[in-house]
Design a protein around this motif. Structure first.
Motif, PDB file in Angstrom:
ATOM      1  N   THR A 212     -55.667  54.845 -49.772  1.00  0.00           N
ATOM      2  CA  THR A 212     -55.286  56.253 -49.908  1.00  0.00           C
ATOM      3  C   THR A 212     -54.594  56.745 -48.648  1.00  0.00           C
ATOM      4  N   ASP A 233     -52.515  63.351 -60.346  1.00  0.00           N
ATOM      5  CA  ASP A 233     -53.231  62.371 -59.532  1.00  0.00           C
ATOM      6  C   ASP A 233     -54.115  61.601 -60.496  1.00  0.00           C
ATOM      7  N   LEU A 241     -55.443  62.825 -52.733  1.00  0.00           N
ATOM      8  CA  LEU A 241     -54.000  62.860 -52.979  1.00  0.00           C
ATOM      9  C   LEU A 241     -53.584  64.183 -53.597  1.00  0.00           C
ATOM     10  N   ASN A 302     -53.561  55.347 -57.139  1.00  0.00           N
ATOM     11  CA  ASN A 302     -54.249  54.356 -56.302  1.00  0.00           C
ATOM     12  C   ASN A 302     -55.246  53.644 -57.200  1.00  0.00           C
TER      13      ASN A 302
END
Length: 372
Positions: A212, A233, A241, A302
């Motif tokens: 991250t 996100d 984020l 991510n």
């Protein structure tokens, strides 16, 4: 023990593969303990029942009124699907807290991977269950540690590991101790002006994990040429984020979504801590399944590379496919992943043209543009 067919259970909508099954020996040991205890179903709570094996085996044996908490929405949906397929009822889902645990004399727990999550669960049981509650926690021996016993011992006066059976083991905790006035979670940390909050089951806690951090740094050069961009996100965790983007781009419409209830609660707390709860919508969902197609100008991603205790790229692949579905033509997905994974090929196939933005010794950040 009743003749419940565990093999009939499915993991769907979670990733399914020949080496991944919807139950293990720990589930069977926990079911046997509950049946032998003779405690009625309305005094039983089940936590961490990944795909419903414990709950449905007990309900199939005539134990009704069971209360269940599953952190992952994929697990909740799998339990519901399995129940429908097998024609089983007699249970109810709850969030972790007093509604789940009030009056419970027996709590069955599939041990979580994170000690912080175990700490939060043990505290909740000692805080809200019956004074004579017994917590029976189980796991695969290869994943169990003495640290788990130590966490339980901070909330229970007696912690007794049982003999291992079929590579699984139960730990029995009883005699709950007095708890502090305030629960131990969420925890908070401040990172360069960004406050992160985390409940026990949130990945990396209130820290910023390395991947991250790499994507956050890369995002400093990200410009969105759209007025009031719609940003998602995807798999938001504690919301780092989403919060960082919303703080840098006050005109953006931001959605943070995750399949973990602990992550969603954490992200909601993160947004409140940063004063942006009104500008970031946080949702509990599986890979953005309830969000409309072609609705995002930008997806931040991510993806995980674990499924429970197993290393498996399936979860990341599902999120990449979801990103492709959610993006408008010409929209972008910025992804960070462990460099040894083959996600760049998947991004090129599912989304469109993909270029490397940053590469560190461990992580790669890519920018992919959704083909028209």
């Amino acid at each position: 023990m009743p003749d419940f067919d565990f093999r009939a259970l499915r993991r769907f909508p979670d990733v399914e593969a020949p080496n991944l099954q919807a139950w293990d020996a720990t589930d069977e040991l926990l079911v046997r303990w509950a049946l032998d205890s003779g405690i009625p179903g309305d005094e039983v709570a089940v936590i961490g029942d990944e795909y419903g094996a414990i709950t449905l085996a007990l309900a199939d044996a005539g134990i009704s009124g069971i209360r269940v908490h599953q952190d992952l929405v994929t697990g909740r949906r799998a339990l519901a699907r399995n129940a429908t397929a097998l024609g089983i009822s007699g249970w109810a889902s709850h969030d972790l807290g007093a509604e789940l645990l009030a009056g419970a004399r027996l709590v069955l727990l599939q041990l979580p991977k994170a000690l912080a999550e175990l700490e939060e669960i043990a505290d909740a049981v000692a805080r809200s269950a019956a004074p004579d509650v017994t917590l029976v926690a189980g796991g695969r021996v290869k994943h169990m540690t003495l640290a788990q016993n130590e966490v339980l011992a901070r909330r229970f006066g007696v912690v007794q590991p049982q003999r291992a059976e079929r590579k699984s083991r139960l730990v029995v905790a009883s005699e709950p101790l007095a708890v502090p006035a305030d629960p131990p979670f969420p925890v908070r940390q401040v990172h360069d002006g960004l406050t992160l909050c985390a409940f026990g089951g949130a990945f990396a806690g209130a820290r910023i994990d390395i991947g991250t951090r790499v994507l956050l740094n890369a995002m400093e050069g990200l410009s969105v040429p759209v007025v009031h961009p719609n940003v998602i996100d995807l798999g938001c965790g504690t919301g780092a984020l989403a919060a960082a983007f919303a703080l840098r781009h006050p005109d953006a419409v931001v959605i943070a979504t995750d399949r973990s209830a602990s992550a969603v609660r954490s992200a909601e707390a993160t947004m409140r801590a940063n004063g942006i709860e009104g500008r970031v919508q946080v949702t509990l969902d599986d890979a953005g399944s309830e969000l409309p197609d072609a609705s995002a100008d930008l997806v931040l991603l991510n993806p995980p590379f674990h499924l429970g205790a197993s290393v498996h790229e399936g979860a990341g692949q599902r999120l990449i496919q979801a990103a492709a579905r959610l993006l408008k033509p010409g929209g972008e997905v910025w992804t960070v992943f462990n460099s040894h994974l083959d996600h760049r090929r998947a991004l090129s196939r599912e989304v469109g043209a993909t270029e490397q933005v940053v590469r560190t010794p461990k992580f790669t950040v890519t920018r992919s543009i959704r083909r028209g």
